[in-house]
Write a protein that holds these residues in place. Structure first.
Motif: not given
Length: 117
Positions: A39, A43-44, A88, A46
């Motif tokens: 996470q 953001k969610q 990222e 994932e």
């Protein structure tokens, strides 16, 4: 009750590697899957990768070819080898264990991974 303890997070430069580990203890049913979610801020959570007790694996498209998930022979420790890391990929990485019969998922406390550009 099942406990999950994670280790291996940290700071790395882009292009570098890290290896995360997660060890499960307690009353664990043999038919399960272990894996990693992440996470990032804002953001969610994932899925990153998962592996079943029979060895089947599943990866997010964003990490295929760069990350490898594996388990030890006792199937109580799961590893995530992360290569060619990108900024990222920065997130808190959470280990989880899914027991299929109980239909319940246990979560670790999370470990921070920071990738600098």
């Amino acid at each position: 009750q099942v406990q999950l303890v994670e280790s291996g997070g940290g700071l790395v430069q882009a292009g570098g590697s890290l290896r995360l580990s997660c060890t499960a203890s307690g009353s664990i049913f043999s038919i399960n899957a272990m894996g990693w979610h992440r996470q990032a801020p804002g953001k969610q959570r994932e899925l990153v990768a998962a592996i079943t007790s029979s060895g089947s694996t599943n990866y997010a498209d964003s990490v295929k070819g760069r990350f490898t998930i594996s388990r030890d022979n006792a199937r109580t420790t799961v590893y995530l080898q992360m290569n060619s890391l990108k900024p990222e990929d920065t997130a808190v990485y959470y280990c989880n264990l899914r027991e299929f019969i109980k239909e319940y998922t246990y979560w670790g406390q999370g470990t921070q991974v920071n990738v600098s550009s």
